[in-house]
Structures are given as C-alpha cells and as structure tokens.
Design a protein around this motif. Structure first.
Motif, PDB file in Angstrom:
ATOM      1  N   UNK A  52       8.911   2.095  13.165  1.00 58.69           N
ATOM      2  CA  UNK A  52       8.123   1.038  12.533  1.00 58.69           C
ATOM      3  C   UNK A  52       8.537  -0.319  13.086  1.00 58.69           C
ATOM      4  N   UNK A  53       7.612  -1.255  13.074  1.00 61.59           N
ATOM      5  CA  UNK A  53       7.913  -2.609  13.535  1.00 61.59           C
ATOM      6  C   UNK A  53       8.195  -3.552  12.373  1.00 61.59           C
ATOM      7  N   UNK A  54       8.067  -3.036  11.175  1.00 66.21           N
ATOM      8  CA  UNK A  54       8.338  -3.813   9.968  1.00 66.21           C
ATOM      9  C   UNK A  54       9.351  -3.039   9.130  1.00 66.21           C
ATOM     10  N   UNK A  55      10.054  -3.704   8.206  1.00 61.91           N
ATOM     11  CA  UNK A  55      10.993  -2.979   7.340  1.00 61.91           C
ATOM     12  C   UNK A  55      10.317  -1.789   6.644  1.00 61.91           C
ATOM     13  N   UNK A  56      11.078  -0.757   6.416  1.00 57.76           N
ATOM     14  CA  UNK A  56      10.533   0.509   5.926  1.00 57.76           C
ATOM     15  C   UNK A  56       9.807   0.403   4.587  1.00 57.76           C
ATOM     16  N   UNK A  57      10.170  -0.553   3.756  1.00 52.82           N
ATOM     17  CA  UNK A  57       9.531  -0.671   2.451  1.00 52.82           C
ATOM     18  C   UNK A  57       8.392  -1.688   2.429  1.00 52.82           C
ATOM     19  N   UNK A  58       7.955  -2.120   3.598  1.00 56.60           N
ATOM     20  CA  UNK A  58       6.821  -3.038   3.676  1.00 56.60           C
ATOM     21  C   UNK A  58       5.555  -2.324   3.213  1.00 56.60           C
ATOM     22  N   UNK A  59       4.830  -2.943   2.310  1.00 57.19           N
ATOM     23  CA  UNK A  59       3.539  -2.427   1.861  1.00 57.19           C
ATOM     24  C   UNK A  59       2.476  -3.316   2.491  1.00 57.19           C
ATOM     25  N   UNK A  60       1.656  -2.721   3.329  1.00 54.03           N
ATOM     26  CA  UNK A  60       0.580  -3.499   3.967  1.00 54.03           C
ATOM     27  C   UNK A  60      -0.510  -3.771   2.936  1.00 54.03           C
ATOM     28  N   UNK A  61      -1.118  -4.924   3.045  1.00 58.20           N
ATOM     29  CA  UNK A  61      -2.181  -5.327   2.134  1.00 58.20           C
ATOM     30  C   UNK A  61      -3.489  -5.441   2.917  1.00 58.20           C
ATOM     31  N   UNK A  62      -4.588  -4.912   2.362  1.00 55.47           N
ATOM     32  CA  UNK A  62      -5.868  -4.935   3.074  1.00 55.47           C
ATOM     33  C   UNK A  62      -6.338  -6.340   3.431  1.00 55.47           C
TER      34      UNK A  62
END
Length: 171
Positions: free
Chosen positions: A77-87
């Motif tokens: 992943x290119x972001x921290x593992x607990x990142x939640x993407x938002x639409x």
C-alpha cells in the motif's frame, strides 16, 4: 512466479490483466498504461486501446489473486494500512473524466469502496497468515504528484526496510 499487472480500459472502465507474457524487453508500455493517472495524464494507448491506471477498475486486487490460485499474497500500500478512502476524494476528478470516458469515471467513483473492501479482505487473510500487508506508517507528506525528493527518499527507505519481512512470510 506469476506476475500480473492491471490497467483500466478507458472506454469501458473494465480491467485488463496483463501477464509476464505481455512484457517485452525494453518495452514499458504496460507500466506506462497502468501509471496513467486520469485527468493528469492522457490514457496510454497499446494496440489501439487506451488505458488508465489499474486502480480505476481494481485498486486492491486481492480477490483476483486468490481466484488466480495464489496462496500467499503480498499487498503493498502507498498509504498507512488503516487509511479509509472516501468517495468524495475522487468525485471532482471523476466528473472531469466523465466528459470523455464516462465508464472509466464510474470506476473512479467506486474506487474508494473497492479499495476499502480489498484492504479489509487482505487484513482477514493476514490473520490467517495468507497475506502480508506492507504499508508506510507515515507518508512524509508524499501523495500521487509529490516532487519532494527528501520526502520520497524517506518513504522509499521505509518501504525498503519493510520489504525485509517478505522472505520470512514466504517461508
């Protein structure tokens, strides 16, 4: 070892799975296609088919790896593992993309949902020792279009150090 690279067909929004057999020495077309970021880049054309970044169609293809018979998955992943993407993060770019490639824009509008589902599946597989998730603890301010050499070097070094886990995982 198998290798697959996903690109998104700009016209249909469908994923195209390239394999090692599609790679040719000194020909980086597939990598250019899957790195073509909508709006910031023109789609990359291979054999008269225009492609965008594979993340529009399939940002975290964990289920596809399982379907292809993989029994161990390494997710980078290119972001921290607990990142939640938002639409809403993709909405503005998707609206612009929809003018020329409406089907690809639909995929971009679904990217957050697909990303979050893929990471959640990888986390479940990780508990079963079937997946290894490599993700930066800190992105050092790096995002898709970052140009800070210092921040990119820090992120690279973190990834390099994290990658040392791979050999133990595969044993």
């Amino acid at each position: 070892m198998q290798l697959y690279i996903i690109a998104t067909i700009a016209k249909t929004g469908a994923e195209k799975l390239f394999s090692k057999a599609d790679l040719k020495q000194d020909n980086y077309d597939i990598l250019k296609a899957t790195a073509a970021i909508p709006v910031f880049c023109k789609p990359y054309v291979i054999d008269e088919v225009a492609y965008y970044d594979g993340a529009l169609a399939n940002p975290v293809p964990v289920q596809e790896a399982l379907d292809l018979g993989c029994d161990k998955i390494i997710l980078i992943l290119t972001k921290p593992r607990d990142t939640i993407r938002k639409p809403e993060d993709d909405a503005k770019i998707a609206n612009h993309l929809a003018k020329k490639y409406p089907e690809a824009a639909k995929g971009l509008n679904l990217r957050a949902k697909r990303y979050n589902e893929g990471v959640d599946l990888a986390k479940k597989l990780e508990q079963e020792n079937k997946a290894l998730i490599l993700a930066p603890a800190d992105t050092f301010g790096v995002d898709t279009l970052s140009k800070s050499k210092e921040a990119l070097i820090k992120l690279y070094q973190e990834g390099y150090n994290d990658a040392k886990q791979i050999l133990n995982f595969l044993k």
